[in-house]
Design a protein around this motif. Sequence first.
Motif, PDB file in Angstrom:
ATOM      1  N   VAL B 135     -62.405 -44.071  67.884  1.00 48.41           N
ATOM      2  CA  VAL B 135     -62.196 -43.449  66.463  1.00 48.41           C
ATOM      3  C   VAL B 135     -60.649 -42.900  66.221  1.00 48.41           C
ATOM      4  O   VAL B 135     -60.388 -42.712  65.297  1.00 48.41           O
ATOM      5  N   ASN B 136     -60.235 -42.951  67.906  1.00 46.87           N
ATOM      6  CA  ASN B 136     -58.727 -43.263  67.336  1.00 46.87           C
ATOM      7  C   ASN B 136     -58.090 -43.815  69.063  1.00 46.87           C
ATOM      8  O   ASN B 136     -57.634 -43.474  69.459  1.00 46.87           O
ATOM      9  N   PRO B 137     -57.289 -44.441  67.686  1.00 50.00           N
ATOM     10  CA  PRO B 137     -57.372 -45.834  68.895  1.00 50.00           C
ATOM     11  C   PRO B 137     -55.816 -45.639  69.193  1.00 50.00           C
ATOM     12  O   PRO B 137     -55.092 -46.402  70.024  1.00 50.00           O
ATOM     13  N   ASN B 138     -54.804 -44.673  68.191  1.00 45.08           N
ATOM     14  CA  ASN B 138     -54.044 -44.737  68.876  1.00 45.08           C
ATOM     15  C   ASN B 138     -53.434 -43.678  70.036  1.00 45.08           C
ATOM     16  O   ASN B 138     -52.436 -43.130  70.025  1.00 45.08           O
ATOM     17  N   ASN B 139     -54.487 -42.985  70.751  1.00 41.48           N
ATOM     18  CA  ASN B 139     -53.962 -41.482  71.372  1.00 41.48           C
ATOM     19  C   ASN B 139     -54.017 -41.866  72.657  1.00 41.48           C
ATOM     20  O   ASN B 139     -53.843 -40.999  73.470  1.00 41.48           O
ATOM     21  N   GLY B 140     -53.511 -43.168  72.971  1.00 39.80           N
ATOM     22  CA  GLY B 140     -52.866 -43.479  74.790  1.00 39.80           C
ATOM     23  C   GLY B 140     -54.026 -42.735  75.722  1.00 39.80           C
ATOM     24  O   GLY B 140     -54.040 -42.504  76.667  1.00 39.80           O
ATOM     25  N   GLU B 141     -55.356 -44.034  75.450  1.00 42.26           N
ATOM     26  CA  GLU B 141     -56.351 -43.676  76.465  1.00 42.26           C
ATOM     27  C   GLU B 141     -56.262 -44.041  77.635  1.00 42.26           C
ATOM     28  O   GLU B 141     -54.677 -45.643  77.377  1.00 42.26           O
ATOM     29  N   PRO B 142     -55.956 -44.126  78.714  1.00 45.76           N
ATOM     30  CA  PRO B 142     -55.712 -44.236  80.243  1.00 45.76           C
ATOM     31  C   PRO B 142     -55.833 -45.808  80.377  1.00 45.76           C
ATOM     32  O   PRO B 142     -54.705 -46.307  80.562  1.00 45.76           O
ATOM     33  N   GLN B 143     -57.351 -46.649  80.034  1.00 47.76           N
ATOM     34  CA  GLN B 143     -57.325 -47.506  80.908  1.00 47.76           C
ATOM     35  C   GLN B 143     -55.849 -48.252  78.947  1.00 47.76           C
ATOM     36  O   GLN B 143     -56.375 -49.789  80.471  1.00 47.76           O
ATOM     37  N   MET B 144     -55.578 -47.987  78.631  1.00 46.91           N
ATOM     38  CA  MET B 144     -54.920 -49.070  78.165  1.00 46.91           C
ATOM     39  C   MET B 144     -53.964 -49.523  78.443  1.00 46.91           C
ATOM     40  O   MET B 144     -52.945 -50.199  78.449  1.00 46.91           O
ATOM     41  N   PHE B 145     -53.992 -48.619  79.427  1.00 45.95           N
ATOM     42  CA  PHE B 145     -52.214 -48.847  80.129  1.00 45.95           C
ATOM     43  C   PHE B 145     -52.403 -49.567  81.448  1.00 45.95           C
ATOM     44  O   PHE B 145     -51.182 -50.673  82.140  1.00 45.95           O
ATOM     45  N   TRP B 148     -50.473 -53.577  80.684  1.00 45.65           N
ATOM     46  CA  TRP B 148     -48.925 -53.576  81.067  1.00 45.65           C
ATOM     47  C   TRP B 148     -48.530 -53.057  82.328  1.00 45.65           C
ATOM     48  O   TRP B 148     -47.850 -53.501  83.131  1.00 45.65           O
ATOM     49  N   ALA B 149     -49.219 -52.369  83.333  1.00 54.80           N
ATOM     50  CA  ALA B 149     -49.363 -52.055  84.968  1.00 54.80           C
ATOM     51  C   ALA B 149     -49.856 -53.961  85.412  1.00 54.80           C
ATOM     52  O   ALA B 149     -48.473 -53.699  86.036  1.00 54.80           O
ATOM     53  N   LYS B 150     -49.957 -54.345  84.990  1.00 56.40           N
ATOM     54  CA  LYS B 150     -50.596 -55.511  85.626  1.00 56.40           C
ATOM     55  C   LYS B 150     -49.860 -56.553  85.148  1.00 56.40           C
ATOM     56  O   LYS B 150     -48.682 -56.902  86.381  1.00 56.40           O
ATOM     57  N   LYS B 151     -49.517 -56.175  83.900  1.00 60.84           N
ATOM     58  CA  LYS B 151     -48.051 -57.655  83.419  1.00 60.84           C
ATOM     59  C   LYS B 151     -46.692 -56.493  84.389  1.00 60.84           C
ATOM     60  O   LYS B 151     -45.828 -58.160  84.739  1.00 60.84           O
ATOM     61  N   TYR B 152     -46.273 -55.872  84.518  1.00 60.11           N
ATOM     62  CA  TYR B 152     -45.597 -55.311  84.881  1.00 60.11           C
ATOM     63  C   TYR B 152     -44.974 -54.333  86.570  1.00 60.11           C
ATOM     64  O   TYR B 152     -45.217 -53.526  86.581  1.00 60.11           O
ATOM     65  N   PRO B 153     -45.321 -55.088  87.207  1.00 58.24           N
ATOM     66  CA  PRO B 153     -45.545 -54.294  88.685  1.00 58.24           C
ATOM     67  C   PRO B 153     -44.519 -53.305  88.788  1.00 58.24           C
ATOM     68  O   PRO B 153     -44.513 -52.934  89.584  1.00 58.24           O
ATOM     69  N   GLY B 154     -43.951 -54.072  88.677  1.00 64.22           N
ATOM     70  CA  GLY B 154     -42.123 -53.363  88.901  1.00 64.22           C
ATOM     71  C   GLY B 154     -42.134 -51.995  88.151  1.00 64.22           C
ATOM     72  O   GLY B 154     -41.157 -50.676  88.942  1.00 64.22           O
ATOM     73  N   ALA B 155     -43.029 -51.646  86.812  1.00 57.66           N
ATOM     74  CA  ALA B 155     -43.060 -50.498  86.408  1.00 57.66           C
ATOM     75  C   ALA B 155     -43.638 -49.294  86.949  1.00 57.66           C
ATOM     76  O   ALA B 155     -45.425 -49.818  86.460  1.00 57.66           O
ATOM     77  N   PRO B 180     -51.577 -49.766  91.909  1.00 58.56           N
ATOM     78  CA  PRO B 180     -50.804 -49.424  92.659  1.00 58.56           C
ATOM     79  C   PRO B 180     -49.757 -48.013  91.785  1.00 58.56           C
ATOM     80  O   PRO B 180     -49.180 -47.896  92.437  1.00 58.56           O
ATOM     81  N   ASN B 181     -49.341 -49.423  90.543  1.00 54.35           N
ATOM     82  CA  ASN B 181     -48.227 -48.303  90.059  1.00 54.35           C
ATOM     83  C   ASN B 181     -48.436 -47.921  88.442  1.00 54.35           C
ATOM     84  O   ASN B 181     -48.120 -47.442  87.982  1.00 54.35           O
ATOM     85  N   ILE B 182     -50.144 -47.468  89.098  1.00 58.12           N
ATOM     86  CA  ILE B 182     -50.371 -45.950  87.790  1.00 58.12           C
ATOM     87  C   ILE B 182     -49.895 -44.454  88.671  1.00 58.12           C
ATOM     88  O   ILE B 182     -50.891 -45.026  89.689  1.00 58.12           O
ATOM     89  N   TYR B 183     -49.660 -43.932  88.162  1.00 60.52           N
ATOM     90  CA  TYR B 183     -48.942 -42.328  88.877  1.00 60.52           C
ATOM     91  C   TYR B 183     -50.321 -41.402  87.692  1.00 60.52           C
ATOM     92  O   TYR B 183     -50.088 -42.328  86.176  1.00 60.52           O
ATOM     93  N   ILE B 184     -50.581 -40.391  88.325  1.00 59.25           N
ATOM     94  CA  ILE B 184     -51.120 -39.405  87.179  1.00 59.25           C
ATOM     95  C   ILE B 184     -50.532 -37.990  86.894  1.00 59.25           C
ATOM     96  O   ILE B 184     -50.756 -37.389  88.143  1.00 59.25           O
ATOM     97  N   GLU B 185     -49.976 -37.573  86.082  1.00 58.99           N
ATOM     98  CA  GLU B 185     -49.019 -36.564  85.735  1.00 58.99           C
ATOM     99  C   GLU B 185     -49.852 -35.609  85.267  1.00 58.99           C
ATOM    100  O   GLU B 185     -50.861 -35.397  84.343  1.00 58.99           O
ATOM    101  N   ILE B 186     -49.841 -33.740  86.059  1.00 61.43           N
ATOM    102  CA  ILE B 186     -51.407 -33.081  85.481  1.00 61.43           C
ATOM    103  C   ILE B 186     -51.602 -32.114  84.101  1.00 61.43           C
ATOM    104  O   ILE B 186     -52.287 -31.621  84.376  1.00 61.43           O
ATOM    105  N   CYS B 187     -50.282 -32.206  83.601  1.00 62.81           N
ATOM    106  CA  CYS B 187     -50.049 -30.954  82.896  1.00 62.81           C
ATOM    107  C   CYS B 187     -50.859 -31.209  81.981  1.00 62.81           C
ATOM    108  O   CYS B 187     -50.675 -32.443  81.294  1.00 62.81           O
ATOM    109  N   THR B 188     -51.805 -29.491  81.285  1.00 64.34           N
ATOM    110  CA  THR B 188     -52.482 -29.935  80.044  1.00 64.34           C
ATOM    111  C   THR B 188     -52.806 -28.008  80.054  1.00 64.34           C
ATOM    112  O   THR B 188     -52.422 -27.730  80.373  1.00 64.34           O
ATOM    113  N   SER B 189     -53.070 -27.813  78.688  1.00 67.79           N
ATOM    114  CA  SER B 189     -53.327 -26.793  78.521  1.00 67.79           C
ATOM    115  C   SER B 189     -55.072 -26.446  79.242  1.00 67.79           C
ATOM    116  O   SER B 189     -55.174 -25.534  78.658  1.00 67.79           O
TER     117      SER B 189
END
Lengths: 249, 251
Positions: B135-145, B148-155, B180-189
Amino acid sequence: MAQPEVPVFDCNAALGRLHNQRVAYDTRDDLLRMMSESGIAKAVVYNPYCLHFGTVEGNQFLLEAIGGDQRLIAQFVVNFATDEISEIDALVRQSGIRSLRVVPATHRYPLVHWIADPWLEWMAQERMALWIPMSMRAEADARDLYETAKRHPKVPVVLAGAHYNSYPVVWPLVKALDHLYVDTSRFDLLDGINRLLQRAGPRRILFGSDFPDVDPRPYLHYLRRCGLSNADLEAICGGNLQRLIFAEG
Amino acid sequence: MIIDFHGHVGSFDSIGARQDADRILRAMDMAQVDLACVFNIGHGDASKANQLTAEFVAQHPDRFIGFLFVTPHYPEEMEAEMIRGADELGLKGIKIYPPYFNRSVEDAIWDPIFSFAHQRKLPVISHTDGTDPIVNPNNGEPQMFVPWAKKYPGANIVLAHAGNFRTGRQSCVRAARSCPNIYIEICTSWRHFRSIEDLVEGAGEDRVLYGSDLPLIDPRIHTGRVLTANISDDAKRKILGDNAARLLHLS
């Protein structure tokens, strides 16, 4: 830095299941356990069935769910457009109800005087308070809310779940009408409590949990780290709600 | 040490969040937050945004760490601005906001940013939201990252807001478990019950970061989420600061 415990009376909790999603905590025992773990002594509760289906039925379900537990204070949801005051009046008297909640947007009517006046006149006589959700999806147009509430200064109005996205509406409303109250359950804005204190004073802020959607413990943690006087903390955490609901103080 | 990994430079007047360093510092002090990472996403001209960030940090360099920002709408400016931000302005991470800029996370436009972060070993923090990616392909769905994480493991990629909702949190956990190079930050309302516990159980206490979204949200609320969670004291220390210190090369 943290302040001592004060009695906590929650102004905004729902009790019951929803038709369109699983509710993680949907029983009286769940609510009472959450209250116990969070240090909440009492809570005003409504039944979410009333929002999308029947108000009279849902209010009855609420009373059944509460089962006479004195820690849970029933709040009836009513539809100003389609319910009859005479019917609600009888149920309110029978059940000792002290506050009502309306959801005009969900119930598809405007909060205008020619619909709301009879209800608010009756509520003023009965010294009842009115809750209106003003979360990310506000239940009333700000102009309607202002014009209607202004006509009935003896009916306290609680802006339930006021989210920071609702700030452009909530902020001027609170300044414009001194019988409006703010429920803190979703008011997360930076230094929001102290700013509200400056805007409205300590007697118009009510702690709310927004159970079962939101965990109340972090907000209570925050409230105890706002540098409030014990009197203000006590008022926000429960004293103000006690006064509104039971006309005490 | 408590490090807030998510803060904004600039004003959001429509929701009552005007930039006020004194107010921010007072709230950080009351929350016992030592350092906050801040970025400015409000300008079409990224050089302006980064300049404002650097100036804000310069007023209190002991309390703020600046992150750089680049806009995908001016890709020809990206590389030079990232180099300027990192080398001249001393900015220590990168913020991207795909939904705000109406470009899907999967868009190749982001490649130079993740590549730069990989080369420089910088964290990249992005808004995420677990609503329907169809429905909203630009929303930043977590799996989409994940690609990128696999292509650029130093990031080190930081999923801000932990996907905001339950489905988003679950998606963040799956993403973190797969890279291993994906982290989760907690802030949300959305302060759902057990949200911190679920992230720790799912992704591990080494992969969760405290953030507040200041000046939109008060930092005391989110330190409260961590401190009142049913997790070990060691996990709380990691979430509140140790993990961020590692990503920022402070430890």
